[in-house]
Each structure stands twice: as C-alpha cells, then as structure tokens.
Design a protein around this motif. Sequence first.
Motif, mmCIF file in Angstrom:
data_model
loop_
_atom_site.group_PDB
_atom_site.id
_atom_site.type_symbol
_atom_site.label_atom_id
_atom_site.label_comp_id
_atom_site.label_asym_id
_atom_site.label_seq_id
_atom_site.Cartn_x
_atom_site.Cartn_y
_atom_site.Cartn_z
ATOM 1 N N ARG A 10 0.831 -1.213 0.000
ATOM 2 C CA ARG A 10 0.000 0.000 0.000
ATOM 3 C C ARG A 10 0.865 1.262 0.000
ATOM 4 O O ARG A 10 0.549 2.248 -0.692
ATOM 5 C CB ARG A 10 -0.927 -0.006 1.211
ATOM 6 N N ALA A 14 1.042 4.288 -2.864
ATOM 7 C CA ALA A 14 0.870 5.691 -2.502
ATOM 8 C C ALA A 14 2.007 6.558 -3.025
ATOM 9 O O ALA A 14 1.816 7.734 -3.341
ATOM 10 C CB ALA A 14 0.767 5.819 -0.981
ATOM 11 N N GLU A 15 3.192 5.960 -3.151
ATOM 12 C CA GLU A 15 4.362 6.692 -3.648
ATOM 13 C C GLU A 15 4.406 6.763 -5.171
ATOM 14 O O GLU A 15 4.877 7.759 -5.737
ATOM 15 C CB GLU A 15 5.653 6.006 -3.167
ATOM 16 N N SER A 73 2.479 6.746 -8.497
ATOM 17 C CA SER A 73 1.217 6.881 -9.234
ATOM 18 C C SER A 73 1.286 6.216 -10.604
ATOM 19 O O SER A 73 0.252 6.031 -11.261
ATOM 20 C CB SER A 73 0.871 8.365 -9.401
#
Length: 434
Positions: free
Chosen positions: A377, A381-382, A384
């Motif tokens: 996860r 989030a880092e 894209s």
Amino acid sequence: MAERNHRGRPQRRPDQPPAAPGTATRRAALSLLDAALRKGLPLEAALDSAGRGLSRPEDRALALAIAAEVLRRLPDLDSLIDSATQRPLPDDAKARSVLRMALVQTLVLGTPPHAAISTALPLLEGGPRRLVHGVFGALMRREATLPELPTLPPAVVERWRKAWGNDVVTSAARLIAAPPPLDLCFPPERPPELEGISFAPGHLRLPRGQAVVGMTGFGEGQWWVQDFSASVPARLLGRGERRRAFDLCAAPGGKTMQLAAAGYEVTAVDASESRLARLRENLDRTGLRAEVVTADLLEWQPPEPADVILLDAPCSATGIFRRHPDVLHRVRPSAIQALAKGQAGMLRRAADWLTPGGTLVYSVCSLEPQEGEEVARAFLAERSDFRVAPPIGGELPEQLATSPDGFVRLLPGLFEDQGGADSFFIARFVRSGG
C-alpha cells in the motif's frame, strides 16, 4: 567437575560408562536448539557447525528432525516439564533443553524411553543428571502425552489473532503438528511419471518422507522441489515468449526455473554466492537457462530494463513455519519492522528497472501484514505510475483468496485437507505506459 580434553570439551572419567550410540547426534540437536533459541539463528544455517562431527547424512537429518520437533511443540513440552518439577527450570537451562529432546523423541518420534534417556544423560556432563532422569521417569510413569493440537508461542498467537482471527490461528496450530508433504514443480507440458495430487498445471504433491534424489525423474531434471505457495508469484507472470525477466533475491532458484521454463530470458540476482551455487546446480540438472548474477540488490544496476520483475523479498519467513518452526521462536517485532523497511527499499529500486507497460510481482513468505500489505500500500501511494493487477479467472486455483485491494493472501487453512500450504503475500503491479 568433569575433566576437559585438549579442545575444552568434557572428557569421560574412567569410572563412567561410555555414551550410548546416537549421543553425538543428540549433542548436535542440542547445539541446534541453542543456536535457534539463544542466538536467533535458523536451524538450517546452524547445521554445518552443529553437525560438524557427524559424518553420515542420516545422522545430520535426525539431529535436525529432533530440534525441529522440539520447536514445533515447545510450549507443550515445557508445560510437561514444569508439571514434574518442584521449582521451574530456567528457560535457557541445558537440563530443560535435554528434557525437551528426550520427551519429543519418545512422545512424537517413537523412540523407546530407555533409548531417549540413555542418549540424553551424557549431554549433562557435570550437570543435574539425577534431576533429568527423575523428571523424565516421572512423566513416563504418568504416561504423559502431548496435546493433539500444539500450542503456539503466546506472542505469535497475539499477532496472528489480531491480524487474521481465531480460525487462522487454529489452522496454524494444526499445520505445525507435522512436517509438510512434498511438492514438485515442472514445466506443465512435461509432467513427470509420478502419482500424486495436483493443485494447478505444473504442480504435483506427494506424501512426505521420500528420498528426493532417488525418485523417478530427479536425475533427468524433470522437476524440482518447490512448495505450491512458493510457485504462485511466478504463475502471475504468465508465458514468457522470450521477454526479459529479472528474478530478484532469486536463490535457491525455484522461481528462476519457473520463469525459464515459461520461456523468459531470465536474469537471476542474489547476494549470496553459496545459495546461488544451489541455483546453478538445479539449472544444470534441469537443463534450464538463466543468467546468474551475484550482487546486492541495493547496489546492482541492470544494463537494460526488464519486461517483468519478480521480487520475492527477504522477510521474517513466518509463513513457512511448518517447514521452519524455529521462526516462531526467534523472530521478534523489531526484526519484522526492519525487514519491512528493507522490502520497501528493494521494491522502490526494482520499480525503476521495469519497462512501461511491464509487470512487477512482489511477494513475501510472511504472515505479518506489516511486511506484505503495508509495504504494498505504501508503494502504491508513492508511485502513481503503478496500479494493482488482481488475478483474473483461471490464473490461479479458485481456493486462493484475493483481498479487496487486489492482493493475494495465502493463509493457514489453504488446502488443509490435502496437507496444507505455506503462507504468502503476493501483489502484482503494472506500470503505466507502453
């Protein structure tokens, strides 16, 4: 006090009877337990040192089996010992470890009581032989038994119950009661001439206890040993069609051989030269091809990007507890945290080596969400430019669960009626573009 020889080891007094045959094997098992419980070392990593005086492979195998069975049943063995002593022995006392070994041989491995104690007492030179003999005799007269369902270490129960619930904890206790069956992996189009059960193409399960080297097809390189769960990450990469693949942290090589058999041009990278030696041996035996690179993943730089990347990252290995029960006693929360941080760094670095439109599979043989789900996860989030690609119909057996996030989580209880399976976390990512 016992005399010492020139190497500092206890030396038998002239009035002492010679040690019973098999004592050297039990001494090696005792050293293995000390390595796992006091030094925090994996059993197999400690075997070369502990078994240095054992010339026969079967003696080394027995020493390993005794130590492993103690670790499968450690809380229950200690409960028996404590029930027969007026004052509890210290957890790290040699007398306690010797009693654990004598009891597990009698109650689990089928060793006659007189043989178990006769090989145990010589391990206590200068120590409390009378105490150990008395406790063991009292338990034998009581006809003591171990519970059918082993008791897991309390810290492990607390972690896994919080993460997965009581049913998974109960399934894990059932799984650890015995060593696992034997799983074979092979190119699906060339199945071996052996009888067993199969969970997917290219997989066959046989009963445990068979001598692998002498089995049909081993010498001819028709198959290799690999737990079914360990084969799932590579299955999510599909057919190779001569595309370039990086197998990162590749040793001992099961996934490398899967990718090579699927038609990939594989570069296998691992920091351990000794572990890569086994990979090279298996490649030679099976006739499969891969470029093998000895390098630290955090320092290595590939000459060109890959179409697919498989990162089976170093982890706590708590998901393979039935095969390596020592992990339940030596892995601490601090180690899990450090390993998760390392996985995140490896995943971050490997992502940059993937071509646009390429596929990256990240996996760990861990039952700790901190290592699997949380790392995946945070990566999403880092980055894209990456998205999750959940398994689609027919890629994996229907018994394998996919989480709402699109991740694959293999938990204790999977295929339990057929012998169970190791526990894994697997995430498949696709890079945008291409």
